[in-house]
Motif scaffolding. Structure first.
Motif, short mmCIF file in Angstrom:
data_model
loop_
_atom_site.label_atom_id
_atom_site.label_comp_id
_atom_site.label_asym_id
_atom_site.label_seq_id
_atom_site.Cartn_x
_atom_site.Cartn_y
_atom_site.Cartn_z
N MET A 78 -13.79 81.82 33.84
CA MET A 78 -14.47 80.57 34.17
C MET A 78 -13.55 79.37 34.02
O MET A 78 -13.70 78.37 34.72
CB MET A 78 -15.71 80.39 33.31
N GLN A 79 -12.60 79.45 33.12
CA GLN A 79 -11.64 78.34 32.97
C GLN A 79 -10.83 78.16 34.25
O GLN A 79 -10.55 77.04 34.67
CB GLN A 79 -10.72 78.61 31.78
N VAL A 80 -10.46 79.28 34.86
CA VAL A 80 -9.72 79.22 36.12
C VAL A 80 -10.64 78.83 37.27
O VAL A 80 -10.28 78.02 38.13
CB VAL A 80 -9.04 80.58 36.41
N LEU A 81 -11.84 79.40 37.29
CA LEU A 81 -12.79 79.11 38.37
C LEU A 81 -13.13 77.62 38.42
O LEU A 81 -13.29 77.05 39.50
CB LEU A 81 -14.06 79.94 38.18
N GLY A 82 -13.25 76.99 37.26
CA GLY A 82 -13.54 75.56 37.23
C GLY A 82 -12.47 74.75 37.95
O GLY A 82 -12.78 73.80 38.68
N SER A 83 -11.21 75.14 37.77
CA SER A 83 -10.13 74.41 38.43
C SER A 83 -10.11 74.64 39.93
O SER A 83 -9.49 73.88 40.67
CB SER A 83 -8.78 74.85 37.83
N LEU A 84 -10.83 75.70 40.39
CA LEU A 84 -10.90 76.01 41.82
C LEU A 84 -12.17 75.46 42.47
O LEU A 84 -12.44 75.72 43.64
CB LEU A 84 -10.83 77.53 42.02
N GLY A 85 -12.97 74.72 41.68
CA GLY A 85 -14.17 74.11 42.23
C GLY A 85 -15.40 74.99 42.17
O GLY A 85 -16.41 74.70 42.82
N HIS A 86 -15.34 76.08 41.40
CA HIS A 86 -16.50 76.97 41.25
C HIS A 86 -16.95 76.95 39.78
O HIS A 86 -16.79 77.93 39.05
CB HIS A 86 -16.16 78.39 41.69
N GLU A 87 -17.50 75.81 39.37
CA GLU A 87 -17.93 75.69 37.98
C GLU A 87 -19.13 76.56 37.65
O GLU A 87 -19.35 76.92 36.50
CB GLU A 87 -18.27 74.22 37.66
N ARG A 88 -19.90 76.91 38.69
CA ARG A 88 -21.10 77.72 38.46
C ARG A 88 -20.99 79.02 39.24
O ARG A 88 -20.86 79.02 40.47
CB ARG A 88 -22.35 76.95 38.90
N VAL A 89 -21.01 80.11 38.52
CA VAL A 89 -20.98 81.45 39.11
C VAL A 89 -22.13 82.24 38.52
O VAL A 89 -22.29 82.31 37.30
CB VAL A 89 -19.64 82.16 38.82
N ARG A 90 -22.93 82.83 39.38
CA ARG A 90 -24.05 83.63 38.90
C ARG A 90 -23.55 85.01 38.47
O ARG A 90 -22.79 85.65 39.19
CB ARG A 90 -25.11 83.79 39.99
N VAL A 91 -23.96 85.45 37.29
CA VAL A 91 -23.59 86.77 36.78
C VAL A 91 -24.86 87.59 36.59
O VAL A 91 -25.79 87.15 35.92
CB VAL A 91 -22.82 86.66 35.45
N ILE A 92 -24.88 88.77 37.20
CA ILE A 92 -26.02 89.68 37.08
C ILE A 92 -25.53 90.96 36.41
O ILE A 92 -24.61 91.61 36.90
CB ILE A 92 -26.63 90.01 38.45
N ILE A 93 -26.15 91.32 35.30
CA ILE A 93 -25.80 92.56 34.60
C ILE A 93 -26.68 93.67 35.14
O ILE A 93 -27.91 93.61 35.06
CB ILE A 93 -26.01 92.42 33.08
N GLY A 94 -26.05 94.69 35.72
CA GLY A 94 -26.83 95.80 36.26
C GLY A 94 -25.99 96.69 37.14
O GLY A 94 -24.82 96.38 37.46
N ASP A 95 -26.56 97.81 37.55
CA ASP A 95 -25.91 98.78 38.43
C ASP A 95 -25.86 98.21 39.84
O ASP A 95 -26.89 97.85 40.41
CB ASP A 95 -26.69 100.09 38.40
N ALA A 96 -24.68 98.15 40.43
CA ALA A 96 -24.52 97.57 41.76
C ALA A 96 -25.41 98.24 42.79
O ALA A 96 -25.93 97.58 43.70
CB ALA A 96 -23.06 97.65 42.19
#
Length: 258
Positions: free
Chosen positions: A193-211
């Motif tokens: 997330m530290q890297v994602l923030g610098s790329l403009g993606h401060e919010r990423v949805r995370v879903i825990i489960g079997d794909a």
């Protein structure tokens, strides 16, 4: 097998030839049977800058040479790989090798042996990494990354390499991660997330489960599926999954190589 002096000489001469011809790694680098790379150009991202590189096995690492996940299932290490030592690569059933003209540091993730592992096991860690950012990994994930646009789902977190590469694409507007292991997410996602923030993606949805259970319930333009234990031979499983994912425009899996 023991080599003759003449065979040793041919091997040494071949390695010298390859080391002299090393070229920079770029986004346009393609697989070939002999891939010779300038070490300073290799882009493997170390998510934990405080970890010191080492050549030791996971069980032999000292303080500062690893980071464990909260419950100790995963161990992050930075493996020092020596100049001129070949690393295997693969592409659509073809096998090759890569050499570097200097030492490099390869992020790796190891998993503990299962609780019912045989008593003869001499290490609590599995022999092969859960994931490692070798050239083969980077090259075989790239076709999926190139497909990413709009709303993108990353199924299988690993070391977050594909997630971070997808986030660099301007056409990507929304990111969702689907990962079965909450413990792996606890280890990797805060650093990513530290890297994602610098790329403009401060919010990423995370879903825990079997794909295979989660993806059919999602809406997205592209889903990149890297949850298989081996490269390729996923066609049958992916064909079934595509039929169930009616609200996802395109699905890619690790092994799709075009």
């Amino acid at each position: 097998m023991e080599l003759t002096p003449e065979q040793h000489a041919r091997v040494a001469a071949d390695l010298a030839r390859r080391l002299e011809g090393c070229a920079p790694w770029t986004r346009k680098t393609r697989w070939r049977p002999e891939l010779d790379v300038q070490a300073s150009s290799y882009p493997a991202l170390n998510l934990f800058p405080g970890v010191r590189p080492s050549t030791a096995l996971p069980r032999e690492l000292g303080d500062g040479e690893f980071v464990d996940s909260p419950q100790g299932r995963f161990r992050y290490v930075l493996r020092r790989h020596r100049r001129g030592v070949p690393i295997s690569t693969w592409w659509n059933g073809k096998i090759g090798s890569v050499v570097f003209d200097g030492d490099i540091e390869l992020p790796m993730l190891f998993e503990r042996e299962a609780a019912d592992a045989p008593p003869s096991s001499t290490s609590p860690w599995r022999r092969h990494p859960w994931m490692s950012l070798t050239p083969a990994e980077l090259l075989t994930l790239r076709p999926g990354t190139k497909l990413a646009r709009g709303r993108v789902v990353i199924a299988g977190l690993g070391l977050a390499h594909q997630l971070l590469e997808v986030a660099k694409r301007r056409a990507v507007t929304e990111l969702t991660v689907v990962e079965r292991s909450s413990e792996l997410c606890e280890l990797v996602m805060p650093q990513a997330m530290q890297v994602l923030g610098s790329l403009g993606h401060e919010r990423v949805r995370v879903i825990i489960g079997d794909a295979f259970e989660v993806l059919p319930k999602l809406e997205a333009d592209v889903a990149l599926v890297d949850v298989f234990p081996a490269y390729g031979d996923n066609a049958a499983a992916m064909a079934k999954l595509r039929k169930r994912c009616r609200k996802i425009g395109k699905l890619w899996d690790w092994g799709w190589h075009r």
